[in-house]
Scaffold this active site. Structure first.
Site, PDB file in Angstrom:
ATOM      1  N   ARG A 119     -12.379  -9.853   6.868  1.00 33.97           N
ATOM      2  CA  ARG A 119     -11.320  -9.077   7.606  1.00 33.97           C
ATOM      3  C   ARG A 119     -11.522  -7.747   7.536  1.00 33.97           C
ATOM      4  NH1 ARG A 119      -5.606 -11.293   5.258  1.00 33.97           N
ATOM      5  NH2 ARG A 119      -4.838  -9.905   6.957  1.00 33.97           N
ATOM      6  N   HIS A 158     -20.367 -12.292   8.556  1.00 36.00           N
ATOM      7  CA  HIS A 158     -19.438 -10.986   8.202  1.00 36.00           C
ATOM      8  C   HIS A 158     -20.151 -10.371   7.058  1.00 36.00           C
ATOM      9  CE1 HIS A 158     -16.402 -12.775  10.810  1.00 36.00           C
ATOM     10  NE2 HIS A 158     -16.445 -13.684  10.107  1.00 36.00           N
ATOM     11  N   PRO A 172      -8.637 -10.299  -3.927  1.00 34.84           N
ATOM     12  CA  PRO A 172      -8.762 -10.000  -5.642  1.00 34.84           C
ATOM     13  C   PRO A 172      -8.020  -8.980  -6.099  1.00 34.84           C
ATOM     14  CG  PRO A 172     -10.414  -9.092  -3.823  1.00 34.84           C
ATOM     15  CD  PRO A 172      -9.306  -9.443  -3.073  1.00 34.84           C
ATOM     16  N   GLU A 173      -7.299  -9.448  -7.283  1.00 37.57           N
ATOM     17  CA  GLU A 173      -6.742  -8.280  -7.877  1.00 37.57           C
ATOM     18  C   GLU A 173      -7.458  -8.214  -9.148  1.00 37.57           C
ATOM     19  OE1 GLU A 173      -2.348  -9.800  -8.342  1.00 37.57           O
ATOM     20  OE2 GLU A 173      -2.524 -10.994  -6.561  1.00 37.57           O
TER      21      GLU A 173
END
Length: 314
Positions: free
Chosen positions: A116, A97, A2-3
């Site tokens: 991650r 996750h 995500p930017e």
DNA sequence: CGTTGAACCTGTTTGC
DNA sequence: TGCAAACAGGTTCAAC
């Protein structure tokens, strides 16, 4: 993942779905991406979500003040590369996750999932919050030519490195840096100080146009970006440089090349974006990189959503 | 100041 | 087919 456009998309989605909800309780799984897990468990339950804001690549969930000097107390969420923040019915099974569950007062849970765990979560208030936000540079969508030039042209670092530097601009990442450099015809390895006023102005304009358009299309989904409704974005269909190594430049037909700049894969047109001395592209790979796994899926969704304009091909 | 490389962690794709 | 290496949209830190 995500930017700025992706985070803006998620923030807008959450604004529509969870604004005003009260957080009843918090459940944590792994916490190594949380500044102070105990502070979240202690301070968040009982608070209402009064606003959802984006600050660079962070989302700020503004919480109702419980008492003393905690006005503006906020939950900061950074999605890292694989983070998702999505409200789900409490009865729905949790994705793999999932590491944080915020139980809401309407039977749903706001869940944070991050394979991650490159993301970040923190409860911050008062000076702590102000100090944290102060570390970041200008908002790319608001900056004007003078301020942009001041932050770029006075620096000897590479322009790619400056665009990615969150203390220069907050919110730009690898995709939108490359896309705006392609649009402004500036090579990523150029030094900030080497840009003339015209080029800096062209870059600022390109950056803002691209970010606005990407927000309009709900962000880019390369592999796993999903918005707050669990839907992928569509801007990846408009990429002109990023991920297009070996494909034709949409402006001049030359093959897009890749180089490592600022430690990141950087895609550019060797013809439209002339390289400064010493900058060399990596050799073209024998086979073009494969399309990301959900590309077809994204295209299918985009075809339905943007029924009118034949979606641009990759 | 600026650059590079490594580290954080997991999943997926690539290359032999 | 299989397995190891490379790579991924982010950030931070040490070393030079």
């Amino acid at each position: 993942m995500p930017e700025l456009p992706e985070v803006e998309t998620v923030a807008r989605g959450l604004r529509e779905t969870i604004l005003g909800r009260r957080i009843l309780s918090v459940r944590l799984n792994k916490t190594d991406f949380i500044d102070d897990p105990a502070a979240i468990e202690r301070n968040v339950p009982g608070r209402r979500i009064e606003a959802v804001e984006r600050y660079g690549k962070f989302m700020l969930l503004r919480l109702s003040s419980s008492s003393d000097n905690d006005s503006g107390a906020s939950l900061l969420v950074h999605l890292g590369m694989t983070g998702h923040l999505v409200p789900k019915p409490a009865a729905a099974p949790s994705e793999k996750h999932t590491h944080v569950w915020f139980a809401l007062d309407d039977g749903r849970e706001l869940r944070y999932t991050d394979a991650r765990r490159f993301g970040r979560m923190a409860y911050l208030a008062g000076k702590e919050l102000r100090d944290e936000l102060q570390r970041f540079g200008a908002e790319p969508l608001d900056i004007d030519d003078a301020e942009f030039a001041r932050r770029i042209r006075g620096r000897r670092a590479r322009i790619k490195s400056l665009l990615l530097d969150q203390s220069v601009l907050r919110g730009v990442g690898n995709i939108y840096a490359d896309e705006s450099l392609w649009c402004a015809k500036i090579h990523p390895a150029r030094l900030g100080s080497s840009l003339n006023a015209r080029q800096a102005a062209a870059l600022r304009r390109a950056l803002q146009e691209i970010l606005r358009k990407a927000i309009h299309l709900r962000g880019s989904s390369i592999s796993d970006f999903l918005d707050a409704e669990g839907e992928p974005g569509n801007y990846q269909l408009h990429h002109r440089a990023y991920g297009r190594e070996g494909k034709k430049c949409h402006r001049c037909g030359a093959l897009i090349r890749r180089a490592i700049v600022a430690g990141r894969s950087s895609y550019f047109c060797p013809c439209c974006q002339p390289a400064p001395r010493g900058a060399r592209a990596l050799p073209l790979p024998k086979r073009v990189r494969r399309l990301p796994p959900n590309w077809a899926e994204s295209r299918r969704l985009s075809a339905g959503r943007n029924a009118k304009g034949g979606a641009a091909r990759l």
